[in-house]
Scaffold this motif. Structure first.
Motif, PDB file in Angstrom:
ATOM      1  N   TYR A   1      -2.115 -10.147  -6.093  1.00 37.67           N
ATOM      2  CA  TYR A   1      -3.283  -9.507  -5.508  1.00 37.67           C
ATOM      3  C   TYR A   1      -4.543 -10.211  -6.020  1.00 37.67           C
ATOM      4  O   TYR A   1      -4.572 -10.763  -7.109  1.00 37.67           O
ATOM      5  CB  TYR A   1      -3.364  -8.028  -5.917  1.00 37.67           C
TER       6      TYR A   1
ATOM      7  N   LEU B   1      -4.276  -1.723 -14.718  1.00 36.57           N
ATOM      8  CA  LEU B   1      -3.773  -0.808 -13.683  1.00 36.57           C
ATOM      9  C   LEU B   1      -2.529  -0.092 -14.188  1.00 36.57           C
ATOM     10  O   LEU B   1      -1.511  -0.713 -14.473  1.00 36.57           O
ATOM     11  CB  LEU B   1      -3.404  -1.597 -12.425  1.00 36.57           C
TER      12      LEU B   1
ATOM     13  N   PRO C   1      -7.677  -3.835  -5.188  1.00 34.56           N
ATOM     14  CA  PRO C   1      -6.935  -5.101  -5.053  1.00 34.56           C
ATOM     15  C   PRO C   1      -6.596  -5.401  -3.597  1.00 34.56           C
ATOM     16  O   PRO C   1      -6.265  -4.499  -2.823  1.00 34.56           O
ATOM     17  CB  PRO C   1      -5.675  -4.849  -5.886  1.00 34.56           C
TER      18      PRO C   1
ATOM     19  N   LEU D   1      -7.272   4.397  -8.026  1.00 36.33           N
ATOM     20  CA  LEU D   1      -6.911   3.667  -6.818  1.00 36.33           C
ATOM     21  C   LEU D   1      -5.719   4.295  -6.131  1.00 36.33           C
ATOM     22  O   LEU D   1      -4.745   4.691  -6.781  1.00 36.33           O
ATOM     23  CB  LEU D   1      -6.595   2.211  -7.161  1.00 36.33           C
TER      24      LEU D   1
ATOM     25  N   PHE E   1      -4.062  -7.500  -1.141  1.00 39.77           N
ATOM     26  CA  PHE E   1      -2.735  -8.117  -1.138  1.00 39.77           C
ATOM     27  C   PHE E   1      -2.799  -9.580  -0.707  1.00 39.77           C
ATOM     28  O   PHE E   1      -3.469  -9.925   0.273  1.00 39.77           O
ATOM     29  CB  PHE E   1      -1.807  -7.337  -0.206  1.00 39.77           C
TER      30      PHE E   1
ATOM     31  N   GLU F   1       4.975  -4.386   0.143  1.00 38.14           N
ATOM     32  CA  GLU F   1       3.648  -4.592  -0.393  1.00 38.14           C
ATOM     33  C   GLU F   1       2.770  -3.362  -0.183  1.00 38.14           C
ATOM     34  O   GLU F   1       2.853  -2.700   0.862  1.00 38.14           O
ATOM     35  CB  GLU F   1       2.977  -5.818   0.223  1.00 38.14           C
ATOM     36  N   GLN F   2       1.966  -3.074  -1.194  1.00 39.92           N
ATOM     37  CA  GLN F   2       1.072  -1.933  -1.134  1.00 39.92           C
ATOM     38  C   GLN F   2      -0.340  -2.407  -0.795  1.00 39.92           C
ATOM     39  O   GLN F   2      -0.781  -3.451  -1.278  1.00 39.92           O
ATOM     40  CB  GLN F   2       1.063  -1.205  -2.477  1.00 39.92           C
ATOM     41  N   TYR F   3      -1.019  -1.611  -0.006  1.00 42.95           N
ATOM     42  CA  TYR F   3      -2.400  -1.910   0.386  1.00 42.95           C
ATOM     43  C   TYR F   3      -3.298  -0.876  -0.261  1.00 42.95           C
ATOM     44  O   TYR F   3      -3.065   0.327  -0.122  1.00 42.95           O
ATOM     45  CB  TYR F   3      -2.528  -1.902   1.914  1.00 42.95           C
ATOM     46  N   PHE F   4      -4.292  -1.374  -0.963  1.00 40.38           N
ATOM     47  CA  PHE F   4      -5.143  -0.505  -1.769  1.00 40.38           C
ATOM     48  C   PHE F   4      -6.410  -0.081  -1.050  1.00 40.38           C
ATOM     49  O   PHE F   4      -6.974  -0.823  -0.235  1.00 40.38           O
ATOM     50  CB  PHE F   4      -5.541  -1.222  -3.065  1.00 40.38           C
ATOM     51  N   GLY F   5      -6.873   1.106  -1.424  1.00 39.83           N
ATOM     52  CA  GLY F   5      -8.181   1.566  -1.002  1.00 39.83           C
ATOM     53  C   GLY F   5      -9.252   1.046  -1.945  1.00 39.83           C
ATOM     54  O   GLY F   5      -8.939   0.350  -2.918  1.00 39.83           O
TER      55      GLY F   5
ATOM     56  N   PHE G   1       4.482  -9.442  -6.609  1.00 41.21           N
ATOM     57  CA  PHE G   1       3.309  -9.413  -5.738  1.00 41.21           C
ATOM     58  C   PHE G   1       2.109 -10.039  -6.430  1.00 41.21           C
ATOM     59  O   PHE G   1       1.910  -9.861  -7.626  1.00 41.21           O
ATOM     60  CB  PHE G   1       2.968  -7.965  -5.360  1.00 41.21           C
TER      61      PHE G   1
END
Lengths: 108, 112
Positions: A36, B43, A44, B90, A46, B100-104, A34
């Motif tokens: 970001y 991270l 981050p 996070l 995506f 896929e990860q979506y971040f705050g 991935f």
């Protein structure tokens, strides 16, 4: 242990000057790579997912490619708003492992 | 669709205290992961929850714990705070594992 190394740590370019960011990885059983983008003080954002060697993804001025050992993020004719830290992460068997990131600055 | 939300956004605590951070994932996402971000370590993965069960855990001491509720909202708790716990925490959500990860936006924790 899964590892991700990004280079360079920081990169300064002039507006319109194309370049590439590198992400080298070792992972037992790659389930996804991935990219970001992270702006200061924010989470981050995506950009791309790549699953197998030879795969390519594009979005505006960005293009991500994947080989068996590394991934490249190509940036074509960048603009100042492309300035950010770009993070690469690999998904192994259990968790997502991030690289330290490349801090990209585009000067007008 | 609303993104991942985290509360509070900023927090200042004293050494020895405990803290609870909250995360609401994107609607429909069942997987929630937590990360610690510091300038030196980048991270670092803390843990991942899916359907109220912890599926994976990173290499952090037992002072760090979490949980997930039936509506997929998650909380993270840090007990006996140390100066080194100062970081951006996070939360990220995904529809399924390995997607896929979506971040705050993160919670900035400062320990004094």
């Amino acid at each position: 242990e899964d590892q991700v190394t990004q280079s360079p740590e920081a990169l300064r370019l002039q507006e319109g000057e194309s370049s590439s960011l590198n992400c080298s990885y070792t992972v037992s059983g790659l389930r996804g790579l991935f990219w970001y983008r992270q702006d200061p003080g924010k989470g981050p954002e995506f950009l791309f997912t790549l699953y197998s060697a030879g795969e390519e993804k594009e979005k505006e001025r960005l293009k991500a490619t994947l080989t068996k050992k590394e991934s490249f993020l190509h940036i074509t004719a960048p603009k100042p708003e492309d300035s950010a830290t770009y993070l690469c992460a690999v998904q192994g068997a259990q968790k997502l492992v991030f690289g330290q990131g490349t801090r990209l600055t585009i000067n007008p | 669709k609303a993104g991942v939300t985290q509360t509070p956004r900023y927090l200042i605590k004293t050494r020895g205290q405990q803290v609870t951070l909250s995360c609401s994932p994107i609607s429909g996402h069942r997987s929630v992961s937590w990360y610690q971000q510091t300038p030196g370590q980048g991270l670092q993965f803390l843990f991942e929850y899916f359907s109220e069960t912890q599926r994976n855990k990173g290499n952090f001491p037992g002072r760090f714990s979490g949980r997930q509720f039936s509506n997929s909202r998650s909380e993270m708790n840090v007990s006996t705070l140390e100066l080194g716990d100062s970081a951006l925490y996070l939360c990220a959500s995904s529809a399924e594992f390995r997607e896929e990860q979506y971040f705050g936006p993160g919670t900035r924790l400062t320990v004094t």
